[in-house]
Design a protein around this motif. Structure first.
Motif, mmCIF file in Angstrom:
data_model
loop_
_atom_site.group_PDB
_atom_site.id
_atom_site.type_symbol
_atom_site.label_atom_id
_atom_site.label_comp_id
_atom_site.label_asym_id
_atom_site.label_seq_id
_atom_site.Cartn_x
_atom_site.Cartn_y
_atom_site.Cartn_z
ATOM 1 N N ARG A 46 14.112 7.143 8.392
ATOM 2 C CA ARG A 46 13.394 5.899 8.730
ATOM 3 C C ARG A 46 12.598 5.192 7.212
ATOM 4 O O ARG A 46 12.664 4.023 6.828
ATOM 5 N N GLY A 47 12.149 6.187 6.694
ATOM 6 C CA GLY A 47 11.500 5.840 5.174
ATOM 7 C C GLY A 47 12.694 5.272 4.316
ATOM 8 O O GLY A 47 12.376 4.345 3.606
ATOM 9 N N GLU A 48 13.759 5.821 4.348
ATOM 10 C CA GLU A 48 14.738 5.159 3.217
ATOM 11 C C GLU A 48 15.173 3.918 3.802
ATOM 12 O O GLU A 48 15.224 3.100 3.125
ATOM 13 N N ARG A 49 15.562 3.634 5.048
ATOM 14 C CA ARG A 49 15.853 2.413 5.558
ATOM 15 C C ARG A 49 14.691 1.245 5.603
ATOM 16 O O ARG A 49 14.741 0.171 5.045
ATOM 17 N N GLU A 50 13.269 1.657 5.675
ATOM 18 C CA GLU A 50 12.243 0.759 5.382
ATOM 19 C C GLU A 50 12.167 0.462 3.693
ATOM 20 O O GLU A 50 11.866 -0.503 3.367
ATOM 21 N N LEU A 51 12.665 1.351 2.979
ATOM 22 C CA LEU A 51 12.651 1.239 1.402
ATOM 23 C C LEU A 51 13.737 0.226 1.180
ATOM 24 O O LEU A 51 13.379 -0.603 0.303
ATOM 25 N N VAL A 52 14.735 0.310 1.987
ATOM 26 C CA VAL A 52 15.987 -0.734 1.570
ATOM 27 C C VAL A 52 15.337 -2.184 1.866
ATOM 28 O O VAL A 52 15.488 -3.043 1.140
ATOM 29 N N ALA A 53 14.616 -2.397 3.398
ATOM 30 C CA ALA A 53 14.130 -3.410 3.472
ATOM 31 C C ALA A 53 12.868 -4.043 2.476
ATOM 32 O O ALA A 53 12.883 -5.089 2.139
ATOM 33 N N ALA A 73 7.319 2.012 4.374
ATOM 34 C CA ALA A 73 8.365 3.016 3.843
ATOM 35 C C ALA A 73 7.331 3.908 3.074
ATOM 36 O O ALA A 73 7.801 5.275 3.260
ATOM 37 N N ALA A 74 6.304 3.722 2.450
ATOM 38 C CA ALA A 74 5.361 4.575 1.794
ATOM 39 C C ALA A 74 4.714 5.645 2.681
ATOM 40 O O ALA A 74 4.678 6.700 2.452
ATOM 41 N N LEU A 83 6.777 6.038 -5.131
ATOM 42 C CA LEU A 83 8.155 5.935 -5.112
ATOM 43 C C LEU A 83 8.799 4.277 -4.883
ATOM 44 O O LEU A 83 9.786 3.961 -5.511
ATOM 45 N N VAL A 84 8.193 3.716 -3.784
ATOM 46 C CA VAL A 84 8.383 2.533 -3.493
ATOM 47 C C VAL A 84 8.213 1.597 -4.592
ATOM 48 O O VAL A 84 9.174 0.784 -4.832
ATOM 49 N N ASP A 85 7.128 1.560 -5.307
ATOM 50 C CA ASP A 85 6.926 0.617 -6.549
ATOM 51 C C ASP A 85 8.095 1.078 -7.524
ATOM 52 O O ASP A 85 8.904 0.202 -8.349
ATOM 53 N N GLN A 86 8.438 2.389 -7.881
ATOM 54 C CA GLN A 86 9.319 2.584 -8.843
ATOM 55 C C GLN A 86 11.008 1.998 -8.359
ATOM 56 O O GLN A 86 11.496 1.538 -9.408
ATOM 57 N N VAL A 87 11.114 2.072 -7.127
ATOM 58 C CA VAL A 87 12.381 1.579 -6.694
ATOM 59 C C VAL A 87 12.423 0.049 -6.723
ATOM 60 O O VAL A 87 13.500 -0.301 -7.177
ATOM 61 N N CYS A 88 11.376 -0.534 -6.552
ATOM 62 C CA CYS A 88 11.466 -2.036 -6.231
ATOM 63 C C CYS A 88 11.320 -2.367 -7.974
ATOM 64 O O CYS A 88 12.009 -3.589 -8.117
ATOM 65 N N ALA A 133 29.240 4.479 8.108
ATOM 66 C CA ALA A 133 27.970 4.069 8.913
ATOM 67 C C ALA A 133 26.743 3.764 8.186
ATOM 68 O O ALA A 133 26.081 2.651 8.461
ATOM 69 N N GLU A 134 26.504 4.552 7.243
ATOM 70 C CA GLU A 134 25.257 4.437 6.000
ATOM 71 C C GLU A 134 25.524 3.055 5.298
ATOM 72 O O GLU A 134 24.721 2.362 5.271
ATOM 73 N N ILE A 135 27.024 2.727 4.845
ATOM 74 C CA ILE A 135 27.262 1.449 4.227
ATOM 75 C C ILE A 135 27.110 0.420 5.106
ATOM 76 O O ILE A 135 26.546 -0.608 4.853
ATOM 77 N N HIS A 136 27.450 0.554 6.198
ATOM 78 C CA HIS A 136 27.082 -0.618 7.421
ATOM 79 C C HIS A 136 25.693 -0.980 7.617
ATOM 80 O O HIS A 136 25.462 -2.286 7.476
ATOM 81 N N ASP A 137 25.065 0.288 7.850
ATOM 82 C CA ASP A 137 23.761 -0.124 7.968
ATOM 83 C C ASP A 137 22.885 -0.686 6.774
ATOM 84 O O ASP A 137 21.947 -1.918 7.127
ATOM 85 N N VAL A 138 23.187 -0.333 5.576
ATOM 86 C CA VAL A 138 22.488 -0.912 4.577
ATOM 87 C C VAL A 138 22.815 -2.309 4.245
ATOM 88 O O VAL A 138 22.112 -3.068 3.925
#
Length: 180
Positions: A46-53, A73-74, A83-88, A133-138
Protein backbone atom coordinates in the motif's frame (compact mmCIF):
# COMPACT_ATOMS: atom_id res chain seq x y z
CA UNK A 1 -12.29 29.19 -3.07
CA UNK A 2 -13.33 26.68 -5.72
CA UNK A 3 -14.38 28.04 -9.08
CA UNK A 4 -17.87 26.62 -8.55
CA UNK A 5 -20.08 26.83 -5.46
CA UNK A 6 -19.68 23.48 -3.73
CA UNK A 7 -22.21 24.43 -1.09
CA UNK A 8 -19.92 23.55 1.82
CA UNK A 9 -17.06 24.84 3.92
CA UNK A 10 -13.92 24.22 1.87
CA UNK A 11 -11.68 24.63 4.90
CA UNK A 12 -13.30 21.46 6.27
CA UNK A 13 -13.55 19.80 2.84
CA UNK A 14 -10.48 20.86 0.84
CA UNK A 15 -9.32 19.43 -2.47
CA UNK A 16 -11.14 16.41 -3.80
CA UNK A 17 -13.10 15.96 -0.56
CA UNK A 18 -15.35 18.90 -1.39
CA UNK A 19 -15.83 17.73 -4.97
CA UNK A 20 -16.81 14.25 -3.84
CA UNK A 21 -19.45 15.67 -1.52
CA UNK A 22 -20.69 18.04 -4.21
CA UNK A 23 -21.43 15.19 -6.64
CA UNK A 24 -21.82 11.92 -4.68
CA UNK A 25 -22.98 10.06 -7.81
CA UNK A 26 -19.52 10.54 -9.33
CA UNK A 27 -17.63 10.85 -6.06
CA UNK A 28 -18.43 7.35 -4.83
CA UNK A 29 -17.11 5.55 -7.94
CA UNK A 30 -13.95 7.69 -7.85
CA UNK A 31 -13.31 6.68 -4.25
CA UNK A 32 -14.04 3.04 -5.09
CA UNK A 33 -11.38 3.29 -7.79
CA UNK A 34 -8.89 4.81 -5.33
CA UNK A 35 -9.71 2.08 -2.80
CA UNK A 36 -9.16 -0.68 -5.37
CA UNK A 37 -5.94 0.81 -6.74
CA UNK A 38 -4.29 1.84 -3.49
CA UNK A 39 -5.62 -0.63 -0.94
CA UNK A 40 -6.87 -3.66 -2.87
CA UNK A 41 -4.98 -6.92 -3.31
CA UNK A 42 -1.57 -6.42 -4.89
CA UNK A 43 2.00 -7.60 -4.67
CA UNK A 44 2.96 -3.91 -4.36
CA UNK A 45 2.58 -2.64 -0.83
CA UNK A 46 0.00 0.00 0.00
CA UNK A 47 2.86 2.36 0.79
CA UNK A 48 4.45 1.77 -2.61
CA UNK A 49 1.15 2.39 -4.39
CA UNK A 50 0.55 5.59 -2.40
CA UNK A 51 4.10 6.61 -3.31
CA UNK A 52 3.28 6.22 -7.01
CA UNK A 53 0.16 8.40 -6.50
CA UNK A 54 2.20 11.04 -4.65
CA UNK A 55 4.94 10.99 -7.30
CA UNK A 56 2.51 11.40 -10.20
CA UNK A 57 0.63 14.13 -8.32
CA UNK A 58 3.90 15.97 -7.69
CA UNK A 59 4.78 15.74 -11.40
CA UNK A 60 1.33 17.16 -12.18
CA UNK A 61 1.92 19.98 -9.67
CA UNK A 62 -1.23 19.05 -7.74
CA UNK A 63 -0.54 20.29 -4.22
CA UNK A 64 -3.56 18.66 -2.59
CA UNK A 65 -3.02 15.17 -4.02
CA UNK A 66 0.77 15.32 -3.68
CA UNK A 67 0.59 16.27 0.00
CA UNK A 68 -2.25 13.90 0.89
CA UNK A 69 -0.87 10.81 -0.84
CA UNK A 70 2.64 11.72 0.25
CA UNK A 71 1.39 11.68 3.85
CA UNK A 72 -0.43 8.38 3.29
CA UNK A 73 2.70 6.84 1.72
CA UNK A 74 4.95 8.14 4.49
CA UNK A 75 2.66 6.62 7.12
CA UNK A 76 2.98 3.20 5.48
CA UNK A 77 6.64 3.13 4.47
CA UNK A 78 9.34 2.34 7.00
CA UNK A 79 11.51 5.18 5.66
CA UNK A 80 8.61 7.66 6.00
CA UNK A 81 8.51 11.21 4.73
CA UNK A 82 12.22 11.45 3.84
CA UNK A 83 11.81 8.66 1.29
CA UNK A 84 8.67 10.24 -0.21
CA UNK A 85 10.53 13.53 -0.60
CA UNK A 86 13.56 11.81 -2.15
CA UNK A 87 11.44 9.89 -4.65
CA UNK A 88 9.51 12.99 -5.67
CA UNK A 89 12.73 14.96 -6.06
CA UNK A 90 14.57 12.32 -8.09
CA UNK A 91 13.63 8.63 -8.10
CA UNK A 92 16.88 7.78 -9.89
CA UNK A 93 18.86 8.60 -6.73
CA UNK A 94 16.30 7.60 -4.09
CA UNK A 95 17.11 4.51 -2.00
CA UNK A 96 14.41 2.28 -3.49
CA UNK A 97 14.49 -1.16 -5.11
CA UNK A 98 15.23 -1.28 -8.84
CA UNK A 99 11.78 -2.72 -9.50
CA UNK A 100 10.08 0.30 -7.92
CA UNK A 101 12.45 2.65 -9.76
CA UNK A 102 11.50 1.00 -13.08
CA UNK A 103 7.80 1.18 -12.22
CA UNK A 104 8.12 4.87 -11.38
CA UNK A 105 9.63 5.45 -14.83
CA UNK A 106 6.51 3.88 -16.29
CA UNK A 107 4.33 6.05 -14.04
CA UNK A 108 6.21 9.17 -15.17
CA UNK A 109 5.78 8.24 -18.83
CA UNK A 110 2.07 7.52 -18.30
CA UNK A 111 1.67 10.92 -16.62
CA UNK A 112 2.92 12.61 -19.78
CA UNK A 113 1.09 10.42 -22.32
CA UNK A 114 0.15 6.81 -22.70
CA UNK A 115 2.21 6.85 -25.88
CA UNK A 116 5.32 7.64 -23.82
CA UNK A 117 5.19 4.18 -22.25
CA UNK A 118 7.53 2.22 -24.50
CA UNK A 119 8.30 -1.47 -24.86
CA UNK A 120 11.76 -0.76 -23.44
CA UNK A 121 10.27 0.72 -20.25
CA UNK A 122 8.10 -2.38 -19.88
CA UNK A 123 11.04 -4.71 -20.51
CA UNK A 124 13.20 -2.80 -18.01
CA UNK A 125 10.48 -3.21 -15.39
CA UNK A 126 10.16 -6.93 -16.12
CA UNK A 127 13.95 -7.31 -15.96
CA UNK A 128 13.85 -5.66 -12.53
CA UNK A 129 11.26 -8.22 -11.38
CA UNK A 130 7.95 -6.44 -12.03
CA UNK A 131 5.00 -8.63 -12.93
CA UNK A 132 2.45 -7.82 -15.61
CA UNK A 133 -0.11 -7.15 -12.86
CA UNK A 134 2.25 -4.67 -11.18
CA UNK A 135 2.91 -2.91 -14.49
CA UNK A 136 -0.83 -2.77 -15.15
CA UNK A 137 -1.57 -1.37 -11.70
CA UNK A 138 1.14 1.31 -11.89
CA UNK A 139 -0.13 2.47 -15.29
CA UNK A 140 -3.67 2.64 -13.94
CA UNK A 141 -2.59 4.48 -10.77
CA UNK A 142 -0.65 7.00 -12.86
CA UNK A 143 -3.53 7.48 -15.31
CA UNK A 144 -6.15 7.74 -12.57
CA UNK A 145 -4.12 10.19 -10.53
CA UNK A 146 -3.49 12.34 -13.56
CA UNK A 147 -7.29 12.52 -13.87
CA UNK A 148 -7.79 13.15 -10.12
CA UNK A 149 -5.11 15.87 -10.22
CA UNK A 150 -6.78 17.63 -13.12
CA UNK A 151 -10.21 17.33 -11.45
CA UNK A 152 -8.94 18.93 -8.23
CA UNK A 153 -6.93 21.70 -9.89
CA UNK A 154 -9.24 22.52 -12.82
CA UNK A 155 -12.01 23.43 -10.37
CA UNK A 156 -9.68 25.53 -8.22
CA UNK A 157 -10.27 23.66 -4.97
CA UNK A 158 -8.59 24.65 -1.73
CA UNK A 159 -5.19 22.98 -1.30
CA UNK A 160 -3.44 23.81 1.96
CA UNK A 161 0.32 24.10 1.51
CA UNK A 162 1.02 23.17 5.13
CA UNK A 163 1.52 19.40 5.36
CA UNK A 164 0.08 19.19 8.89
CA UNK A 165 -3.59 18.57 7.96
CA UNK A 166 -2.61 15.87 5.49
CA UNK A 167 -0.42 14.14 8.06
CA UNK A 168 -3.25 14.36 10.60
CA UNK A 169 -5.59 12.56 8.16
CA UNK A 170 -3.09 9.83 7.31
CA UNK A 171 -3.84 7.47 10.25
CA UNK A 172 -7.58 7.51 9.42
CA UNK A 173 -6.99 6.74 5.73
CA UNK A 174 -4.38 4.07 6.51
CA UNK A 175 -6.74 2.41 8.98
CA UNK A 176 -10.12 2.83 7.27
CA UNK A 177 -9.42 3.51 3.60
CA UNK A 178 -11.11 5.74 1.08
CA UNK A 179 -14.69 4.56 1.52
CA UNK A 180 -15.08 5.34 5.24
Amino acid sequence: MAYIDLGLDETVNPGIRGLLRYRPATGRPLMELAEALLRGPSTLSRGERELVAAYVSDRNDCTYCHHSHGAFAAAQLEEGRPLVDQVCADPSTAPIPEKLRALLKIAAATQVSGHDVTPSLIEDARAAGATDAEIHDVVLIAAAFSMFNRYVDALGTLAPTDRTPYEAAAPRVVESGYLA
